[in-house]
Design a protein around this motif. Structure first.
Motif, short mmCIF file in Angstrom:
data_model
loop_
_atom_site.label_atom_id
_atom_site.label_comp_id
_atom_site.label_asym_id
_atom_site.label_seq_id
_atom_site.Cartn_x
_atom_site.Cartn_y
_atom_site.Cartn_z
N THR A 147 0.82 -1.22 0.00
CA THR A 147 0.00 0.00 0.00
C THR A 147 0.85 1.26 0.00
OG1 THR A 147 -1.86 -1.15 1.05
CG2 THR A 147 -1.81 1.25 1.25
N PRO A 148 1.88 1.37 0.87
CA PRO A 148 2.74 2.56 0.82
C PRO A 148 3.40 2.75 -0.54
CG PRO A 148 3.08 1.39 2.88
CD PRO A 148 2.19 0.52 2.04
N ALA A 149 3.87 1.66 -1.13
CA ALA A 149 4.51 1.77 -2.46
C ALA A 149 3.48 2.25 -3.48
CB ALA A 149 5.09 0.42 -2.87
N GLY A 150 2.25 1.77 -3.35
CA GLY A 150 1.19 2.20 -4.26
C GLY A 150 0.86 3.67 -4.11
N VAL A 151 0.89 4.16 -2.87
CA VAL A 151 0.63 5.59 -2.61
C VAL A 151 1.65 6.46 -3.35
CG1 VAL A 151 0.76 7.38 -0.81
CG2 VAL A 151 -0.57 5.29 -0.42
N ILE A 152 2.94 6.11 -3.19
CA ILE A 152 4.00 6.89 -3.83
C ILE A 152 3.88 6.84 -5.35
CG2 ILE A 152 6.50 7.14 -4.15
CD1 ILE A 152 5.48 7.92 -1.33
N GLU A 153 3.59 5.67 -5.88
CA GLU A 153 3.44 5.51 -7.34
C GLU A 153 2.30 6.37 -7.86
OE1 GLU A 153 5.73 3.63 -8.86
OE2 GLU A 153 4.93 4.29 -10.80
N GLY A 182 -11.39 2.41 -5.91
CA GLY A 182 -10.81 2.80 -7.21
C GLY A 182 -9.58 3.67 -7.10
N GLY A 183 -9.06 3.77 -5.85
CA GLY A 183 -7.86 4.60 -5.70
C GLY A 183 -6.67 3.76 -5.26
N VAL A 184 -6.37 3.82 -3.99
CA VAL A 184 -5.20 3.11 -3.46
C VAL A 184 -5.39 1.60 -3.49
CG1 VAL A 184 -3.78 2.77 -1.40
CG2 VAL A 184 -4.49 5.09 -2.05
N GLY A 185 -6.62 1.15 -3.28
CA GLY A 185 -6.87 -0.30 -3.20
C GLY A 185 -6.30 -1.11 -4.35
N PRO A 186 -6.68 -0.80 -5.59
CA PRO A 186 -6.14 -1.58 -6.71
C PRO A 186 -4.61 -1.52 -6.79
CG PRO A 186 -7.98 -0.22 -7.42
CD PRO A 186 -7.68 0.18 -6.01
N MET A 187 -4.05 -0.39 -6.34
CA MET A 187 -2.58 -0.25 -6.38
C MET A 187 -1.92 -1.21 -5.39
SD MET A 187 -1.65 1.86 -8.70
CE MET A 187 0.04 2.15 -8.23
N THR A 188 -2.60 -1.50 -4.28
CA THR A 188 -2.04 -2.46 -3.30
C THR A 188 -1.83 -3.81 -3.97
OG1 THR A 188 -3.10 -1.33 -1.45
CG2 THR A 188 -2.52 -3.64 -1.12
N GLY A 243 -2.04 8.98 10.64
CA GLY A 243 -2.06 7.53 10.93
C GLY A 243 -0.62 7.03 10.97
N ARG A 244 -0.36 6.13 11.92
CA ARG A 244 1.03 5.64 12.09
C ARG A 244 1.08 4.12 12.21
NH1 ARG A 244 2.50 7.64 18.30
NH2 ARG A 244 0.44 7.21 19.19
N SER A 245 0.25 3.44 11.43
CA SER A 245 0.25 1.97 11.48
C SER A 245 1.54 1.42 10.88
CB SER A 245 -0.94 1.41 10.70
OG SER A 245 -0.73 1.64 9.31
N ASN A 246 1.86 0.18 11.27
CA ASN A 246 3.05 -0.48 10.74
C ASN A 246 2.91 -0.83 9.26
OD1 ASN A 246 4.53 -0.35 13.09
ND2 ASN A 246 3.82 -2.36 13.82
N ILE A 247 1.65 -1.03 8.79
CA ILE A 247 1.56 -1.45 7.39
C ILE A 247 1.28 -0.29 6.44
CG2 ILE A 247 0.87 -3.80 8.02
CD1 ILE A 247 -1.86 -3.38 6.94
N VAL A 248 0.94 0.91 7.00
CA VAL A 248 0.75 2.05 6.09
C VAL A 248 1.46 3.31 6.58
CG1 VAL A 248 -0.86 3.54 4.87
CG2 VAL A 248 -1.48 1.15 5.28
N GLY A 249 0.99 3.88 7.67
CA GLY A 249 1.47 5.20 8.11
C GLY A 249 2.98 5.32 8.24
N LYS A 250 3.57 4.42 8.98
CA LYS A 250 5.02 4.52 9.21
C LYS A 250 5.81 4.32 7.91
CE LYS A 250 4.87 2.90 14.03
NZ LYS A 250 5.11 1.69 14.89
N PRO A 251 5.56 3.24 7.15
CA PRO A 251 6.34 3.09 5.91
C PRO A 251 6.08 4.17 4.87
CG PRO A 251 4.74 1.28 6.15
CD PRO A 251 4.73 2.03 7.42
#
Ligand SMILES: Nc1nc2c(c(=O)[nH]1)N[C@@H](CN(C=O)c1ccc(C(=O)N[C@@H](CCC(=O)O)C(=O)O)cc1)CN2
Ligand SMILES: [Mg+2]
Length: 285
Positions: free
Chosen positions: A141-147, A260-266, A165-173
């Motif tokens: 998900t973080p990689a998808g956000v940057i892309e 239709g936003g970040v989800g498909p990118m994940t 948000g500061r979760s280990n799987i999204v916010g922090k990375p």
């Protein structure tokens, strides 16, 4: 003026097209990227995501295994399966769908996945390499956000990015990846006292808090880029992001929708990680 929409679906399709071409080339060399997905229990949302991952594998020519285990599966039984998959040559990537049932320690399971097959990028070694800036499999998900931000033509260098948000799987990375793009990053969380004030300073606002429609236009600087990582199932069954899309799109710059936003990118970044792992596992990079 209504903001432009950053379509994760469109960007995702573009990237999946090039992944599909690369897979065809690998298959001609008798290398078929293999992904194993493990689902424990009957969580409805997880079943949708796992089905999406399985379909993406089939669409792109990957070998795919989905292991659907009952909710009462013990931690030891799950660890035994992970160990088997670690040693399976046809499998280049392994992921265990989160969340797991509460009797299973997620950290123990994540740590058990071979670092080289950790296509979620959750293993501490991959996380550590992300922190120090070394090569690693990046969390999807973080990689998808940057892309998405890059493909929207947004220059991150020198910009002020605010992550809520500061979760280990999204916010922090995602904060670390934004820093790697030379953004100045502010991370807000549940103890931040002046969140709206800080959010309004953002050139790029990334929201990953798990609260439906929480962020309204009062949190957004006019023209700011807004990336909504939220994935909230409402009582009426509809999906809502963390951002009140209808109000925010009237003031923001480019904005991602949910769905239709970040989800498909994940999913797409997961395919990309599996392709990378396969190339590495077969000495092709
Ligand atoms: N092992 C992992 N578990 C979880 C991860 C992860 O990256 N690895 N992330 C999330 C869930 N997630 C991936 O598993 C995920 C969430 C949403 C989507 C997606 O395509 N969403 C669609 C809508 C789908 C729907 O109709 O419900 C969209 O936003 O357009 C993909 C993957 C937690 N667990
Ligand atoms: Mg192989």
């Amino acid at each position: 003026m209504t903001a432009s929409i950053i379509s994760g679906k469109k960007v995702s399709d573009e990237i999946r097209g090039s992944i599909s071409d690369e897979v065809k080339e690998l298959v001609s060399k008798n290398v078929v990227p293999g992904l194993a997905v493990v689902l424990v229990g009957e969580d409805a949302a997880s079943q949708v995501y796992v089905r999406n991952k399985e379909k993406a594998c089939h669409d792109l020519g990957f070998y795919s295994e989905v292991h659907r285990l009952p909710a009462e599966t013990s931690e030891q039984q799950l660890l035994a399966l992970v160990d088997t998959l670690n040693q399976q040559d046809t499998i280049d990537g392994i992921l265990v769908q989160l969340p797991l049932p509460s009797h299973i320690n997620e950290k123990s399971v994540i740590n058990a996945i071979s670092v080289h097959k950790d296509v979620d990028g959750f293993h501490p070694v991959n996380v550590g390499n992300l922190v120090i800036g070394d090569d690693s499999l990046l969390p999807c998900t973080p990689a998808g956000v940057i892309e998405l931000i890059k493909r929207a033509g947004v220059e991150l260098s020198g910009k002020h990015a605010v992550v809520i948000g500061r979760s280990n799987i999204v916010g922090k990375p995602v904060s670390l990846l934004l820093q790697r793009e030379n953004a100045t990053v502010t991370m807000c969380h549940s103890r931040t006292s002046n969140m709206a004030e800080l959010a309004r300073q953002a050139d790029v606002l990334v929201v990953a808090i798990g609260r439906a429609n929480f962020i309204d236009s009062s949190y957004v600087k006019p023209g700011a880029v807004v990336i909504d990582v939220g994935m909230n199932r409402l009582e009426n069954g509809k999906l809502a992001g963390d951002v009140d899309f209808e109000s925010v799109k009237e003031v923001s710059g480019p904005i991602t929708p949910v769905p239709g936003g970040v989800g498909p990118m994940t999913i797409t970044m997961l395919m990309k990680n599996t392709l990378t792992a396969a190339k590495r596992n077969h000495g092709l990079v």
